[in-house]
Write a protein that holds these residues in place. Structure first.
Motif, PDB file in Angstrom:
ATOM      1  N   LEU A  75       0.770  -1.196   0.059  1.00  0.00           N
ATOM      2  CA  LEU A  75       0.153  -0.016  -0.182  1.00  0.00           C
ATOM      3  C   LEU A  75       1.015   1.394  -0.060  1.00  0.00           C
ATOM      4  CD1 LEU A  75      -3.048  -0.990   2.264  1.00  0.00           C
ATOM      5  CD2 LEU A  75      -3.097  -0.670  -0.138  1.00  0.00           C
ATOM      6  N   TYR A  76       2.187   1.344   0.062  1.00  0.00           N
ATOM      7  CA  TYR A  76       3.020   2.420  -0.140  1.00  0.00           C
ATOM      8  C   TYR A  76       2.849   2.754  -1.376  1.00  0.00           C
ATOM      9  CZ  TYR A  76       6.302  -0.334  -2.738  1.00  0.00           C
ATOM     10  OH  TYR A  76       6.976  -1.058  -3.921  1.00  0.00           O
ATOM     11  N   ALA A 115      -1.362   0.604  14.336  1.00  0.00           N
ATOM     12  CA  ALA A 115      -0.913   0.075  13.375  1.00  0.00           C
ATOM     13  C   ALA A 115      -1.562   0.671  11.909  1.00  0.00           C
ATOM     14  CB  ALA A 115      -1.060  -1.385  13.486  1.00  0.00           C
ATOM     15  N   VAL A 116      -0.907   0.098  10.829  1.00  0.00           N
ATOM     16  CA  VAL A 116      -1.632   0.283   9.461  1.00  0.00           C
ATOM     17  C   VAL A 116      -2.060  -1.014   9.194  1.00  0.00           C
ATOM     18  CG1 VAL A 116      -0.971   0.357   7.060  1.00  0.00           C
ATOM     19  CG2 VAL A 116       0.436   1.979   8.702  1.00  0.00           C
ATOM     20  N   SER A 117      -3.212  -0.947   8.603  1.00  0.00           N
ATOM     21  CA  SER A 117      -4.172  -2.128   8.271  1.00  0.00           C
ATOM     22  C   SER A 117      -3.895  -2.407   6.679  1.00  0.00           C
ATOM     23  CB  SER A 117      -5.499  -2.001   8.543  1.00  0.00           C
ATOM     24  OG  SER A 117      -6.078  -3.138   7.980  1.00  0.00           O
ATOM     25  N   ASN A 118      -3.701  -3.661   6.239  1.00  0.00           N
ATOM     26  CA  ASN A 118      -4.096  -3.876   4.977  1.00  0.00           C
ATOM     27  C   ASN A 118      -5.307  -4.271   4.588  1.00  0.00           C
ATOM     28  OD1 ASN A 118      -1.028  -4.102   3.807  1.00  0.00           O
ATOM     29  ND2 ASN A 118      -0.896  -5.896   5.270  1.00  0.00           N
ATOM     30  N   THR A 119      -6.348  -4.216   5.407  1.00  0.00           N
ATOM     31  CA  THR A 119      -7.799  -4.369   5.027  1.00  0.00           C
ATOM     32  C   THR A 119      -8.573  -3.182   5.321  1.00  0.00           C
ATOM     33  OG1 THR A 119      -8.060  -5.377   7.247  1.00  0.00           O
ATOM     34  CG2 THR A 119      -7.401  -6.953   5.455  1.00  0.00           C
ATOM     35  N   THR A 171      -5.986  -5.865  -3.848  1.00  0.00           N
ATOM     36  CA  THR A 171      -6.235  -4.716  -2.628  1.00  0.00           C
ATOM     37  C   THR A 171      -6.798  -3.462  -2.736  1.00  0.00           C
ATOM     38  OG1 THR A 171      -4.157  -5.801  -1.782  1.00  0.00           O
ATOM     39  CG2 THR A 171      -4.680  -3.867  -0.592  1.00  0.00           C
ATOM     40  N   VAL A 172      -6.359  -2.867  -4.166  1.00  0.00           N
ATOM     41  CA  VAL A 172      -6.827  -1.614  -4.447  1.00  0.00           C
ATOM     42  C   VAL A 172      -8.064  -1.827  -5.493  1.00  0.00           C
ATOM     43  CG1 VAL A 172      -6.298   0.520  -5.676  1.00  0.00           C
ATOM     44  CG2 VAL A 172      -4.548  -0.664  -3.973  1.00  0.00           C
ATOM     45  N   THR A 351      12.856 -16.865   5.905  1.00  0.00           N
ATOM     46  CA  THR A 351      11.788 -16.634   6.989  1.00  0.00           C
ATOM     47  C   THR A 351      10.447 -16.960   6.199  1.00  0.00           C
ATOM     48  OG1 THR A 351      11.425 -14.444   6.550  1.00  0.00           O
ATOM     49  CG2 THR A 351      12.899 -15.256   8.435  1.00  0.00           C
ATOM     50  N   ASP A 352       9.319 -17.256   6.626  1.00  0.00           N
ATOM     51  CA  ASP A 352       8.165 -17.459   5.887  1.00  0.00           C
ATOM     52  C   ASP A 352       7.630 -16.534   5.428  1.00  0.00           C
ATOM     53  OD1 ASP A 352       8.236 -20.258   6.447  1.00  0.00           O
ATOM     54  OD2 ASP A 352       6.385 -20.267   8.001  1.00  0.00           O
ATOM     55  N   CYS A 353       7.537 -15.186   5.901  1.00  0.00           N
ATOM     56  CA  CYS A 353       6.992 -14.212   5.325  1.00  0.00           C
ATOM     57  C   CYS A 353       7.871 -12.967   6.068  1.00  0.00           C
ATOM     58  CB  CYS A 353       5.680 -14.127   5.520  1.00  0.00           C
ATOM     59  SG  CYS A 353       4.913 -12.724   4.713  1.00  0.00           S
ATOM     60  N   GLY A 354       7.382 -11.665   6.033  1.00  0.00           N
ATOM     61  CA  GLY A 354       7.823 -10.588   6.711  1.00  0.00           C
ATOM     62  C   GLY A 354       7.622 -10.471   8.117  1.00  0.00           C
ATOM     63  N   PHE A 355       8.237  -9.755   9.066  1.00  0.00           N
ATOM     64  CA  PHE A 355       7.722  -9.819  10.295  1.00  0.00           C
ATOM     65  C   PHE A 355       6.921  -8.354  10.691  1.00  0.00           C
ATOM     66  CE2 PHE A 355      11.626 -12.514  10.987  1.00  0.00           C
ATOM     67  CZ  PHE A 355      11.111 -13.239  11.885  1.00  0.00           C
ATOM     68  N   ASP A 356       6.686  -7.524   9.725  1.00  0.00           N
ATOM     69  CA  ASP A 356       5.937  -6.306   9.971  1.00  0.00           C
ATOM     70  C   ASP A 356       5.577  -5.995   8.592  1.00  0.00           C
ATOM     71  OD1 ASP A 356       4.861  -4.533  11.976  1.00  0.00           O
ATOM     72  OD2 ASP A 356       6.631  -3.163  11.396  1.00  0.00           O
ATOM     73  N   THR A 357       4.442  -6.855   8.088  1.00  0.00           N
ATOM     74  CA  THR A 357       4.446  -6.333   6.583  1.00  0.00           C
ATOM     75  C   THR A 357       3.411  -5.249   6.532  1.00  0.00           C
ATOM     76  OG1 THR A 357       2.507  -7.947   7.001  1.00  0.00           O
ATOM     77  CG2 THR A 357       4.132  -9.031   5.701  1.00  0.00           C
ATOM     78  N   ALA A 358       2.867  -4.778   7.645  1.00  0.00           N
ATOM     79  CA  ALA A 358       1.992  -3.516   7.469  1.00  0.00           C
ATOM     80  C   ALA A 358       2.474  -2.672   8.986  1.00  0.00           C
ATOM     81  CB  ALA A 358       0.658  -3.499   7.578  1.00  0.00           C
TER      82      ALA A 358
END
Length: 391
Positions: A75-76, A115-119, A171-172, A351-358
């Motif tokens: 979302l950046y 926090a910033v939400s992805n939803t 997402t958008v 790693t499986d994914c990011g630790f702070d994706t948002a």
């Protein structure tokens, strides 16, 4: 893209914990509150310069900027693309909706965070989409290069992430283009600027493509599997066109089923999507094999092997639990993947994914994140002794 020629190289998947003050700034801006852009820029650069040595101290070989200068992994782009604005919507996840008690607790926990939400607070595509100013990504690359200065020889390679056209499209919400394909085409052309700039600056490009798994239980939750696979094929074709001028060995592609703690029993099996993933013109795949739902799926590569010139970054650290994996467990996971791939030089540990994706959404406490990454490095050293020999 370097291989693990003499030992298993270590990396991660992109986002690392952001400082609380920076997270607050991002969250306030997303909510529409007044925030000085200069303050965000300064805090982001400060966080970037702190995150580079932390990765090296943990023993990581392939490092990045921790996405410190971005509010969220995709979302950046609302700040870099034209045609993005207003308010959009996004479907929820089938596995969360199937468990009402869990959903209520999940929503309560999420609401309590700064926090910033992805939803939530999502924009939509309300006009023609194009990349506004190449200077934005070039500045990010320049800042990262400056942060790396003085650490030459202490890491193997550096990478930056960028989202796939598919995750942006889902997402958008599209409110402008007549068809999904027209929207994907526009996004692919816009993102081509970012992809080429990152590689042109000398970094590896990691494409973040959770859409190629996650959207099965979100946007395509009520539709046949064939429809979802058709979407994946269209996205990968769009990616391949956007990468036309980028050497495939400079790109790795990350796929996951959503970086949230949930049942995940509605996830599409890797076996169903892997044939499509293998058509992407990239030098390697980045996949999660540590979490309890997908830990077994490394076996898929027995029947559907990578191309001879590709590598596999195996997720051997779970990014959603505060358990610190024992290095022997990490080593075992790496060795299992290496046996299936058939050549340890083509395996990296990640790693499986990011630790702070948002920003602010990470499930793992920052100090535990660094302990997990140290365990990753130690586990890779143990696996390297077994796979390559030596002391």
């Amino acid at each position: 893209m370097q291989r693990s020629e003499h030992r298993i190289l270590t990396t991660h998947t992109g986002s690392l914990p952001r400082p609380p003050a920076l997270t607050r700034l991002y969250a306030r801006r997303v909510r529409g509150e007044p925030v000085e852009e200069a303050a965000i820029a300064a805090a982001g650069r400060e966080a970037l310069h702190a995150i580079v040595p932390r990765q090296i101290e943990c023993g990581l070989d392939v490092i990045n900027n921790g996405e410190q200068q971005r509010e969220a992994f995709a979302l950046y782009l609302r700040h870099r693309l034209s045609g993005i604005g207003g308010r959009g919507e996004r479907r929820g996840w089938a596995d969360v909706d199937a468990y009402p008690e869990f959903k209520a607790a999940f929503q309560q926990q999420s609401a309590a965070r700064e926090a910033v939400s992805n939803t939530e607070h999502l924009p939509a595509a309300i006009g023609p989409v194009a990349y506004l100013d190449r200077g934005a990504v070039e500045a990010e690359c320049a800042d990262f290069r400056a942060a790396l200065a003085g650490f030459e020889g202490r890491y193997a390679e550096a990478f930056l992430t960028a989202p796939s056209p598919g995750i942006v499209a889902t997402t958008v919400q599209n409110r402008h283009y007549d068809t999904e394909q027209a929207y994907l085409d526009a996004l692919g052309e816009a993102l081509r600027v970012e992809y080429e700039a990152i590689v042109g600056a000398g970094f590896l490009l990691q494409l973040d493509c959770p859409d190629l798994a996650l959207e099965r239980h979100s946007a395509y939750r009520d539709r046949p599997l064939a429809d979802f696979l058709g979407f994946c094929e269209r996205v990968v074709a769009t990616i391949n066109r956007a990468l036309a001028k980028v050497p495939r060995e400079r790109v790795r592609l990350h796929v996951c089923w959503g970086n949230y703690e949930g049942p995940h029993d509605a996830d599409v099996p890797l076996a169903d999507i892997l044939p499509v993933l293998l058509t992407a013109k990239v030098g390697g795949l980045v996949l999660p094999f540590a979490n309890p739902r997908h830990a077994h799926e490394y076996r898929c590569f027995e029947r559907m092997p990578l191309a001879a010139d590709q590598v596999l970054v195996a997720g051997v650290i779970d990014t959603l639990t505060n358990f610190v994996e024992h290095p022997e467990v990490v080593a075992d996971r790496i060795e299992r993947v290496a046996r299936v791939v058939g050549d340890p030089r083509r395996v990296l540990a990640g790693t499986d994914c990011g630790f702070d994706t948002a920003a602010g959404r990470g499930r793992v406490a920052a100090d535990v994140v660094w302990a997990k990454l140290r365990a990753l490095s130690e586990g890779a050293r143990i696996a390297s002794r077994r796979l390559f020999g030596g002391g």
